[in-house]
Design a protein around this motif. Structure first.
Motif, mmCIF file in Angstrom:
data_model
loop_
_atom_site.group_PDB
_atom_site.id
_atom_site.type_symbol
_atom_site.label_atom_id
_atom_site.label_comp_id
_atom_site.label_asym_id
_atom_site.label_seq_id
_atom_site.Cartn_x
_atom_site.Cartn_y
_atom_site.Cartn_z
ATOM 1 N N GLU C 204 0.834 -1.195 0.000
ATOM 2 C CA GLU C 204 0.000 0.000 0.000
ATOM 3 C C GLU C 204 0.874 1.252 0.000
ATOM 4 O OE1 GLU C 204 -2.408 0.366 3.431
ATOM 5 O OE2 GLU C 204 -3.498 2.112 2.659
ATOM 6 N N GLY C 205 0.557 2.170 -0.872
ATOM 7 C CA GLY C 205 1.278 3.432 -0.907
ATOM 8 C C GLY C 205 2.428 3.431 -1.888
ATOM 9 N N LEU C 206 2.763 2.281 -2.416
ATOM 10 C CA LEU C 206 3.898 2.240 -3.328
ATOM 11 C C LEU C 206 3.574 1.546 -4.635
ATOM 12 C CD1 LEU C 206 6.852 3.065 -3.375
ATOM 13 C CD2 LEU C 206 7.443 0.757 -2.663
ATOM 14 N N GLU C 207 2.410 0.925 -4.718
ATOM 15 C CA GLU C 207 2.066 0.032 -5.818
ATOM 16 C C GLU C 207 2.711 0.439 -7.137
ATOM 17 O OE1 GLU C 207 -0.163 1.674 -4.007
ATOM 18 O OE2 GLU C 207 -1.599 0.288 -3.089
ATOM 19 N N PHE C 208 3.387 -0.495 -7.752
ATOM 20 C CA PHE C 208 3.825 -0.285 -9.123
ATOM 21 C C PHE C 208 3.644 -1.576 -9.898
ATOM 22 C CE2 PHE C 208 7.642 -1.053 -6.513
ATOM 23 C CZ PHE C 208 8.222 -2.126 -7.160
ATOM 24 N N GLY C 209 3.526 -1.444 -11.197
ATOM 25 C CA GLY C 209 3.311 -2.604 -12.037
ATOM 26 C C GLY C 209 4.645 -3.222 -12.422
ATOM 27 N N VAL C 210 4.770 -4.521 -12.233
ATOM 28 C CA VAL C 210 5.988 -5.186 -12.652
ATOM 29 C C VAL C 210 5.671 -6.668 -12.803
ATOM 30 C CG1 VAL C 210 6.805 -5.506 -10.281
ATOM 31 C CG2 VAL C 210 8.455 -5.489 -12.144
ATOM 32 N N GLU C 211 6.178 -7.249 -13.878
ATOM 33 C CA GLU C 211 5.832 -8.646 -14.111
ATOM 34 C C GLU C 211 6.902 -9.568 -13.549
ATOM 35 O OE1 GLU C 211 4.880 -9.218 -18.187
ATOM 36 O OE2 GLU C 211 3.075 -7.986 -18.057
ATOM 37 N N ILE C 212 7.101 -9.509 -12.234
ATOM 38 C CA ILE C 212 7.986 -10.494 -11.634
ATOM 39 C C ILE C 212 7.327 -11.046 -10.390
ATOM 40 C CG2 ILE C 212 10.176 -9.621 -12.496
ATOM 41 C CD1 ILE C 212 10.585 -8.208 -9.914
#
Lengths: 380, 106, 355
Positions: C204-212
């Protein structure tokens, strides 16, 4: 073009280093003003690859490090209060105030949160209308547009539970302060690329002229830093002192007009204390009158908190390149990375912290650090 | 001061207030405020600091810098090894040390 | 020793507090860095007063009857409970299995104790329990005993799990940090930083998209494959909290040797490097849950590497550096440009930087 890998190429770095080496015939002391550049220099070991003649002095460019002790104490006081959500960039949490830090406040029950962006703090204020959300708005010119946007949006949204504890600082007055110091050793500057992305370069020609120093706007990848050094050394060897832009892909002469308009609207210039250096006239920003209602210093009435810095800390002289960390009596004794007295020991790339680490290496190795070499040849 | 990294604009949400876009940092995607680069287009690179795009990156300038660096190397190859030359000039004994670190970098 | 399976948490970004005299517990005391070590050395070890604990290894090796037994326990408090590549349940089994494996043991039995917060949905508990069962089967261990406690709403964080485990250490195997010596090859079993970045991406508060996805996996089988090449493996460590940097510093300090790494060959996936780039973190400090770092005699390095690469958990095994006599107690990296830098023991956990 990804703008990262290309500027990390070891072969091109070697070419730049060769060129720097061939160019430098006299000893020159350059200051990189920006903590991000210091970080990159240490991270890649660039200082150890430069010719002996080129010395890099790590300047007061880490906004975390230079935030004055009394502002930290104000932050600690506000963060301790009931009903407050205190938001900060991560690296502020470990910076010690007079007797504790934000981590301690959190451990003692304060609601201290790390945010990635000031807009995240704004969002917390929206979602917690019954709480006071305070954002610790520190930073140089680079961060000012972001912090300004947060407070601008707060006013537009009519949020009354959001405020900023502002400790913004500006680069040009710091350069002026360093250069007017009677024992200044700095002969050229690597100007901070991201500051110039926002501000442009208009403030710098007068500094180059007045103090006779080259100012090279420099980026952050290894090749950028080497190119900044190469151009500064070339100017010095030729007896020139101009502003050059070695980070043209991200810096336009006029900066970012939209960001400048926002800064102009939200902030006004003020005097600021710099941790380890002292008061520098007109070296900061505070919220402009129209936004005073969003000033946490007033809202929580902490303006009266004034704290003296520990007298035995000589980080100011270190920051100005006047002494080496080892010349400070507190170095490695009362002042260590675990128990820092001043800015330069707090940050892992601060000059004192870096010296402390390298000194622990057991004597000179084939890759002897610059610090070790300097200690062996104090004249150099 | 100020960690700012280049990323590619992969989507723009024109209805967001403030103007927001999705930035790709080499496989890592994060929203950023685009209010300060209002005319940026999808596919362009921007420099991002604390969730704000601060400036568009100019590809032409970047390529020009890299070309310059490469030409520095070519000039040297014509004129011989600058390491050696300079070491002779300043008469230091650091040449062998540099050779060591030099071979590591290659 | 207690090892939280937690990692960098922007909501509770733990404490590299440079203040020595913290009178209260701060997050950094659980961060796997210097503060954790001090808590162990200054509070727990003196209070318990025995030599086995004082060795400060991932698991204790005990003489019991005719057998040498590895014994370890660990509490798991990760947030969120489910993340790309795994869940709290996977960590609770794999973490303890790996702590046992790091002394060369074949893990056999685990215990599992749950602390549940009033109000947590039963389906959540069930999903975690199922994940634990599946992970135990994969790792070849039996969950033989357990316990459950419930705390009032607001007094817990959903679900905490503590597991303990035992396993047998084969004859002739003596793996501990004190055995690192100059000339040892330093090998990492695969790409680093995946778990830490996967967790961060959904915080929460940092969410970023990354496919790992998290690399959580049991490593005992890989260790057995390595031991079949040579029983004389000096040190094994799973670099969880504090990442590779913390593990290598602990080994360097325990053995009085130095460690020199070659940055260009350390396997850092692009997504990890780029996520660290925009947060200002160093991949060397990011947590892993399915990797090990090994110190093996230089003469055996090639063979051990080959055995590791032939195993699914070690397919990406890489020689990243060596153990040296110089700079004892310190980890030094040769950078891609040919410079050097010191990689210090983190105090608590890394903080995202703005600078």
């Amino acid at each position: 073009m990804k703008y990262i890998d290309e500027f990390n190429d070891p072969d091109l770095a070697r070419r730049l280093l060769d060129e720097i080496h061939a160019t430098a015939t006299h000893p020159w002391a350059l200051m990189e003003v920006c903590g991000g550049q210091t970080h990159s220099i240490i991270r890649h070991g660039i200082d150890q690859l430069l010719p002996e003649q080129v010395e890099l002095i790590h300047g007061p460019g880490c906004p975390v490090c230079v935030t004055p002790l009394d502002v930290i104490d104000q932050a600690l006081e506000i963060a301790s209060r009931q009903g407050v959500i205190f938001c900060s960039f991560g690296d502020m949490l470990r910076v010690p105030g007079s007797d504790r830090d934000l981590f301690r406040v959190k451990g003692e029950g304060g609601d201290v949160r790390v945010v990635y962006s000031p807009l995240d703090a704004l969002e917390l204020a929206r979602r917690n209308p019954d709480r006071e959300v305070v954002f610790f708005a520190i930073g140089f010119e680079t961060t000012a547009p972001a912090n300004a946007m947060a407070v601008h949006q707060a006013r537009r949204l009519g949020l009354t539970n959001f405020s900023l504890l502002v400790s913004h600082v500006r680069v040009p007055p710091a350069i002026e302060a360093i250069m007017t110091s009677p024992v200044c050793r700095v002969q050229g500057f690597l100007a901070a690329g991201h500051v110039c992305s926002v501000m442009g370069t208009a403030e710098y020609p007068q500094l180059a002229e007045r103090f006779g120093v080259p100012l090279v706007v420099t980026g952050f990848e290894p090749l950028d830093i080497l190119e900044g050094i190469r151009r500064a050394v070339r100017q010095l060897e030729r007896g020139e002192h101009r502003v050059e832009n070695a980070y043209a892909r991200a810096v336009r002469e006029a900066g970012n007009p939209a960001a400048l308009r926002m800064i102009e609207e939200v902030f006004e210039v003020t005097d600021r204390n710099w941790r380890g250096i002292g008061r520098i006239p007109l070296s900061g920003w505070r919220l402009a009158k129209a936004f005073r209602a969003y000033d946490a210093e007033h809202r929580f009435d902490v303006g009266g908190i004034r704290t003296e810095e520990p007298a035995e800390c000589r980080s100011g002289e270190v920051l100005q390149g006047l002494i080496k960390p080892t010349e400070c009596a507190a170095f490695g004794t009362t002042c260590t990375p675990r128990t820092p007295l001043g800015a330069t020991m707090v940050s892992s790339e601060g000059a004192c912290a870096a010296y402390y680490l390298y000194r622990r290496m057991n004597g000179p190795t084939p890759q002897a650090t610059r610090a070790t070499r300097e200690e062996m040849n104090p004249v150099a | 001061m100020c960690l700012a990294v280049p990323g590619k604009v992969v989507a723009i949400d024109g209805s967001a207030d403030p103007l927001t876009g999705l930035i790709d940092f080499g496989g890592v995607q994060k929203q950023a405020c685009l209010e300060y680069v209002p005319d940026v287009r999808v596919g362009e690179y921007v420099i991002v600091h604390v969730g704000f795009a601060l400036q568009r990156l100019d590809e032409e300038s970047a390529l020009a810098s890299l070309k310059l660096f490469e030409e520095l190397g070519l000039l040297e190859e014509e004129f011989g090894d600058a390491w050696e030359q300079a070491a002779q000039e300043d008469g230091t004994s650091a040449a062998s040390e540099r050779e060591n670190s030099g071979s590591e970098a290659r | 020793m207690p090892e939280l399976a937690d990692t960098i948490d922007p909501a509770r970004w733990t404490c590299p507090a440079p203040l020595r005299d913290q009178p209260v517990v701060v997050m950094g005391h659980g961060g796997g860095g210097a503060l954790s070590a001090e808590l162990m050395e200054q509070v727990f070890a003196p209070a318990y007063g025995n030599a086995t604990l004082a060795a400060l290894t991932d698991s204790a090796v005990l003489q019991l009857g005719g057998a040498r037994l590895a014994f370890s326990t660990d509490s798991y408090v990760v947030r969120p409970l489910f993340f790309p590549g795994g869940s709290l349940g996977d960590l609770a089994v794999n973490g303890t299995v790996n702590d046992l494996a790091m002394s060369g043991a074949r893990p056999a039995y685990l215990s599992a104790a749950f602390v549940l917060e009033e109000g947590v949905e039963l389906t959540v508990v069930e999903r975690i329990a199922r994940a634990m069962g599946a992970a135990a089967e994969t790792a070849g261990v039996t969950i033989a005993t357990g316990d459950t406690k419930v705390v009032e709403s607001g007094h817990g964080d959903g679900v905490y799990v503590t597991t303990a485990g035992v396993g047998l250490v084969p004859d002739g195997v003596d793996i501990r940090p004190q055995r690192a010596r100059p000339g040892d090859a330093v090998i990492v079993s695969g790409p680093i930083g995946l778990h830490g970045v996967a967790i961060m991406s959904v915080r929460e508060g940092l969410e970023f998209g990354v496919e790992i996805a998290s690399d959580t996996a049991p490593l005992a089988d890989l260790v057995a494959a390595m031991l079949s090449v040579t029983p004389d493996i000096h040190v094994l460590r799973d670099p969880t909290r504090g990442g590779l940097a913390a593990s290598l510093n602990e080994i360097a300090r325990a053995s009085g040797t130095g460690v020199r790494l070659n940055e260009r060959v350390i396997p850092v996936p692009d997504a990890v490097a780029n996520a660290c780039g925009f947060l200002g973190l160093d991949p060397l400090y990011v947590a892993n849950e399915g990797r090990l770092v090994a110190f093996v005699p230089g003469s055996a390095a090639d063979e051990v590497l080959a055995a590791m690469r032939a195993h699914p958990q070690g397919a990406g095994a890489t020689l990243i550096g060596e153990c040296v006599a110089e700079h004892p107690g310190m980890v030094v990296v040769s950078t891609g440009l040919g410079g050097t830098r010191v990689v210090d023991l983190p105090l608590g956990e890394q903080l995202p930087r703005i600078c």
